[in-house]
Design an enzyme around this catalytic site. Structure first.
Site, PDB file in Angstrom:
ATOM      1  N   LEU A  18       0.816  -1.208   0.000  1.00 23.41           N
ATOM      2  CA  LEU A  18       0.000   0.000   0.000  1.00 23.41           C
ATOM      3  C   LEU A  18       0.854   1.265   0.000  1.00 23.41           C
ATOM      4  O   LEU A  18       0.317   2.377  -0.064  1.00 23.41           O
ATOM      5  CB  LEU A  18      -0.916   0.015   1.235  1.00 23.41           C
ATOM      6  CG  LEU A  18      -1.994  -1.070   1.298  1.00 23.41           C
ATOM      7  CD1 LEU A  18      -2.735  -0.997   2.630  1.00 23.41           C
ATOM      8  CD2 LEU A  18      -2.970  -0.931   0.143  1.00 23.41           C
ATOM      9  N   LYS A  69      14.731  -5.916   5.673  1.00 20.62           N
ATOM     10  CA  LYS A  69      15.025  -4.853   6.638  1.00 20.62           C
ATOM     11  C   LYS A  69      16.413  -4.989   7.271  1.00 20.62           C
ATOM     12  O   LYS A  69      17.101  -3.986   7.504  1.00 20.62           O
ATOM     13  CB  LYS A  69      13.940  -4.795   7.719  1.00 20.62           C
ATOM     14  CG  LYS A  69      12.589  -4.323   7.169  1.00 20.62           C
ATOM     15  CD  LYS A  69      11.554  -4.178   8.275  1.00 20.62           C
ATOM     16  CE  LYS A  69      10.227  -3.699   7.716  1.00 20.62           C
ATOM     17  NZ  LYS A  69       9.232  -3.465   8.788  1.00 20.62           N
ATOM     18  N   ASP A 106       9.265   2.099  12.427  1.00 25.70           N
ATOM     19  CA  ASP A 106       8.164   1.183  12.759  1.00 25.70           C
ATOM     20  C   ASP A 106       7.635   1.402  14.171  1.00 25.70           C
ATOM     21  O   ASP A 106       6.431   1.555  14.385  1.00 25.70           O
ATOM     22  CB  ASP A 106       8.626  -0.275  12.608  1.00 25.70           C
ATOM     23  CG  ASP A 106       8.621  -0.755  11.166  1.00 25.70           C
ATOM     24  OD1 ASP A 106       7.819  -0.223  10.370  1.00 25.70           O
ATOM     25  OD2 ASP A 106       9.419  -1.646  10.837  1.00 25.70           O
ATOM     26  N   GLY A 134      12.092  -8.762  13.586  1.00 32.41           N
ATOM     27  CA  GLY A 134      12.495  -7.380  13.371  1.00 32.41           C
ATOM     28  C   GLY A 134      11.457  -6.363  13.789  1.00 32.41           C
ATOM     29  O   GLY A 134      11.766  -5.375  14.462  1.00 32.41           O
ATOM     30  N   GLY A 244      -2.924  -3.065  12.437  1.00 34.93           N
ATOM     31  CA  GLY A 244      -1.751  -2.215  12.273  1.00 34.93           C
ATOM     32  C   GLY A 244      -1.819  -1.246  11.109  1.00 34.93           C
ATOM     33  O   GLY A 244      -0.780  -0.689  10.722  1.00 34.93           O
TER      34      GLY A 244
END
Length: 278
Positions: A18, A69, A106, A134, A244
């Site tokens: 997205l 990541k 994050d 992570g 989330g």
């Protein structure tokens, strides 16, 4: 090659992302013509693809998602404190001198979603974090810094949970328990699911006793991947159950601000996405 600075999100797979929709919506708020695309890079070509994007294609900034990541963090020339704490990066920024900086937004995105959008004061909360990957590492640091009273980390591999707790180094407030002990470790008023179970289409079997009478339950995933955990939370009598999606929008806003030096209004974009994935 476009004369405009280039922005992208790297992942594998990435077609579902997205991020292009979010960043285009942010850009429209400021009348910015944005070149932002998805780049599908398998693990063995990721480093090469990042180098090409930033050095040859006019790249100024990139979001990074699974499974890259940790690799993004390793590639960078400089790392912010948040990225260093976590050991992973979800944002890369190219400086004017060509140096690559790794950021991790994050955890900050999660905290802002909980505190600003959902009006939750995290101070004094006893929090349970499920998972130690992570995303969980980023969340653990940010929840700790936001003032939770205690943070209990539980992971199917206890060694990974210990690594996260040891990195924070506050054993009086941050500790681990075994997954097998979930049925008898008491109840919590904040439960965060950072496991990959929902993404993998697996259901978590959790005891209802974990959820306190006023518990807030939060899944880092959204849409279908969050369905099972949120259904459990409601069945367990949690006061609130959130996915989330807000965290996704908030961490993207941090990246947008890093690149464009403008802070977007996240709420209309959050509402747009809720309608989009409903």
């Amino acid at each position: 090659m476009s004369r405009h600075p280039q922005f992208a999100v790297f992942g594998h797979p990435i077609s579902h992302s997205l991020s292009p929709l979010i960043h285009q919506a942010f850009a429209q708020q400021f009348g910015i013509a944005l070149d932002y695309r998805t780049i599908d890079a398998p693990a063995d070509t990721f480093a090469e693809a990042v180098k090409r994007f930033f050095e040859q294609e006019g790249g100024r900034g990139a979001n990074v998602t699974l499974p890259h990541k940790a690799a993004a963090y390793a590639l960078a020339d400089e790392r912010t404190q948040a990225a260093t704490h976590v050991g992973t990066a979800n944002v890369l920024t190219r400086q004017a001198d060509g140096r690559l900086v790794a950021h991790n937004t994050d955890g900050a995105g999660l905290v802002r979603d909980l505190t600003d959008r959902h009006d939750l004061d995290l101070r004094g909360h006893d929090a349970l974090l499920l998972g130690a990957g992570g995303a969980a590492r980023a969340v653990a640091w940010s929840l700790f810094e936001a003032g939770v009273q205690t943070l209990t980390i539980v992971n199917r591999s206890p060694q990974a949970a210990d690594v996260v707790a040891d990195a924070i180094g506050e054993p009086a407030r941050v500790h681990t328990r075994y997954w097998e002990d979930l049925g008898n470790i008491g109840c919590f008023d904040l439960i965060v699911n950072a496991t990959s179970a929902g993404t993998l289409g697996q259901s978590l079997t959790l005891p209802f006793a974990l959820a306190g009478a006023r518990a807030v339950c939060y899944d880092l995933g959204y849409g279908k991947s969050a369905f099972s955990f949120l259904a459990w939370a409601r069945a367990a009598g949690a006061l609130h159950a959130y996915d989330g999606l807000g965290m996704l929008v908030e961490q993207a806003a941090d990246a947008f601000e890093l690149w464009h030096h403008k802070r977007p209004d996240t709420e209309p974009v959050y509402q747009q996405l809720k309608a989009h994935i409903a």
